[in-house]
Design an enzyme around this catalytic site. Structure first.
Site, PDB file in Angstrom:
ATOM      1  N   TYR A   1       1.642 -38.501 -42.739  1.00 27.20           N
ATOM      2  CA  TYR A   1       2.504 -39.335 -41.904  1.00 27.20           C
ATOM      3  C   TYR A   1       2.445 -40.794 -42.335  1.00 27.20           C
ATOM      4  CZ  TYR A   1       3.092 -35.490 -38.539  1.00 27.20           C
ATOM      5  OH  TYR A   1       3.402 -34.302 -37.927  1.00 27.20           O
TER       6      TYR A   1
ATOM      7  N   LYS B   1      -7.000 -26.815 -44.612  1.00 26.53           N
ATOM      8  CA  LYS B   1      -6.342 -25.887 -45.554  1.00 26.53           C
ATOM      9  C   LYS B   1      -7.077 -26.016 -46.885  1.00 26.53           C
ATOM     10  CE  LYS B   1      -3.066 -22.869 -46.471  1.00 26.53           C
ATOM     11  NZ  LYS B   1      -3.200 -21.483 -45.960  1.00 26.53           N
TER      12      LYS B   1
ATOM     13  N   ASP C   1      -3.448 -21.977 -40.814  1.00 24.13           N
ATOM     14  CA  ASP C   1      -2.553 -20.867 -40.515  1.00 24.13           C
ATOM     15  C   ASP C   1      -3.255 -19.814 -39.661  1.00 24.13           C
ATOM     16  OD1 ASP C   1      -4.122 -20.600 -42.783  1.00 24.13           O
ATOM     17  OD2 ASP C   1      -2.701 -19.350 -43.871  1.00 24.13           O
TER      18      ASP C   1
ATOM     19  N   ASP D   1      -0.776 -32.274 -34.932  1.00 20.27           N
ATOM     20  CA  ASP D   1       0.522 -32.419 -34.277  1.00 20.27           C
ATOM     21  C   ASP D   1       1.101 -31.045 -33.950  1.00 20.27           C
ATOM     22  OD1 ASP D   1       2.894 -33.399 -33.311  1.00 20.27           O
ATOM     23  OD2 ASP D   1       3.561 -34.298 -35.187  1.00 20.27           O
TER      24      ASP D   1
ATOM     25  N   ASP E   1       0.967 -28.893 -30.038  1.00 21.21           N
ATOM     26  CA  ASP E   1       2.200 -28.438 -29.381  1.00 21.21           C
ATOM     27  C   ASP E   1       2.153 -26.929 -29.130  1.00 21.21           C
ATOM     28  OD1 ASP E   1       3.209 -30.950 -29.278  1.00 21.21           O
ATOM     29  OD2 ASP E   1       4.884 -30.618 -30.639  1.00 21.21           O
TER      30      ASP E   1
END
Length: 359
Positions: free
Chosen positions: A143, A192, A224, A248, A252
């Site tokens: 980001y 990851k 994942d 993020d 959610d």
């Protein structure tokens, strides 16, 4: 009489002003019940600031925030500004305010209210006992990395750079461990590392820090797999710590375990007690001005603020207890109501929570 705490209020866009108004009523009730005092200043932020000043984060608004002890934010954004250049998008204001205020950590609790299990799309037996916190690194990663486009023989190519250094990882991971120590002493570090070099550095750093917290059980989990396990075994998670983009997305996902993103509070913290508090949900422009938005996430964000920035534990507990009692009594806004014909509006829900608050 307690010290006066300075609050910067940024209502923002869409339903932001509506839900913030209910949170301010709760703050007034806190003053009445507990004798705490709050001095508020209002700032323009997000899309409305773009319209008025040409920037999502005016200097005057930033100055108000820097002079405050904490910031309460409603929500920003909407389709009106979706096609703006990057510099004049509401989301750029969010990234800018986090960076300017040194807010490197985002705390997002996801708790299942027993009376709301039917609002979730998951089976009640899967949700049983779910009470987790996502600790998201907030000022690094893709980001904030370099972004650019370039021409190649295959046409235009876009690049987003993901960068993390050891210090950035250390401070967020320490916070994750420390939060876990005060809860069920379980920390899941999400990365990851099978693919990304930044994730390999992340995992190496976590492993170096872990011996400082021998009372906390550490689990490394690929992002994942974590996304899958949040749906398969959500109650097994206590504290999840991860980088910016993963956090993020996962926070959610965790929000929807509760049945509505309108239920979840969040805190963005730095090194000291200062914090920015906001609901996880967005500005919901499709329902703005209709008086039907769920104010609970914003009200619970006030409870987080009282506890984390001001150490007003009793007052924060009073808010959380009032929310639980109102929900247990069967009161619902439209987003969590099974019978939509009996759904309450924003103001009515706020009034019930204020009325239920006690010492």
């Amino acid at each position: 009489m307690s010290d006066v705490k300075k609050l910067a209020i940024l209502p923002g866009d869409g339903i932001g002003p509506e839900v913030v108004a209910e949170a301010e009523k709760v703050l007034k009730k806190v003053e009445e019940l507990f004798g705490h005092r709050f001095e508020t200043s209002r700032g323009v932020f997000g899309g409305i600031a773009i319209d008025q000043y040409g920037t999502p984060l005016p200097e005057d608004t930033l100055a108000i925030c820097k002079e405050a002890d904490a910031v309460l934010l409603g929500a920003v954004g909407g389709p009106k500004w979706d096609n703006n250049p990057k510099e004049t998008r509401p989301e750029t204001g969010l990234l800018g305010i986090r960076k300017a205020l040194g807010l490197f950590s985002n705390i997002r609790p996801a708790v299942i209210f027993d009376c709301l299990k039917e609002a979730s799309t998951l089976k009640p037996e899967v949700l049983e006992g779910t009470d987790l916190i996502v600790v998201r690194e907030l000022t690094g990663g893709s980001y904030f990395g370099e972004k650019f486009r370039r021409e190649t023989e295959n046409g235009q190519e876009a690049v987003d750079t993901c960068v993390y250094n050891v210090k950035e990882i250390e401070r967020i991971v320490h916070q994750g461990f420390q939060i876990a120590q005060k809860r069920r002493k379980k920390l899941a570090s999400v990365d990851k590392a099978n693919v990304m070099e930044t994730s390999r550095l992340w995992r190496e750093t976590v492993n170096k820090i872990a011996p400082q917290y021998p009372d906390v059980e550490l689990e490394h989990i690929l992002v994942d797999n974590c996304a899958m396990q949040l749906l398969r075994r959500p109650a097994s998670f206590d504290v999840i710590v991860t980088e910016n983009m993963f956090g993020d997305i996962l926070s959610d996902e965790a929000a929807m375990l509760t049945g509505s993103i309108g239920m979840l509070a969040s805190a963005s913290l730095g090194e000291g007690s200062f914090g920015l508090y906001e609901p996880v949900h967005g500005s919901a422009p499709d329902i703005a001005g209709q008086g039907i938005a769920n104010p609970i996430a914003t009200i619970l964000s006030v409870a987080l603020m009282l506890k984390l920035s001001f150490n007003y534990q009793e007052a924060g507990d009073s808010i959380e207890r009032a929310v639980k009692n109102v929900l247990d009594a069967g009161h619902r806004t439209g987003d969590i109501a099974v019978d939509k014909s009996k759904a309450l509006g924003t103001t009515a829900m706020g009034d019930l929570i204020v009325a239920a608050m006690t010492r």
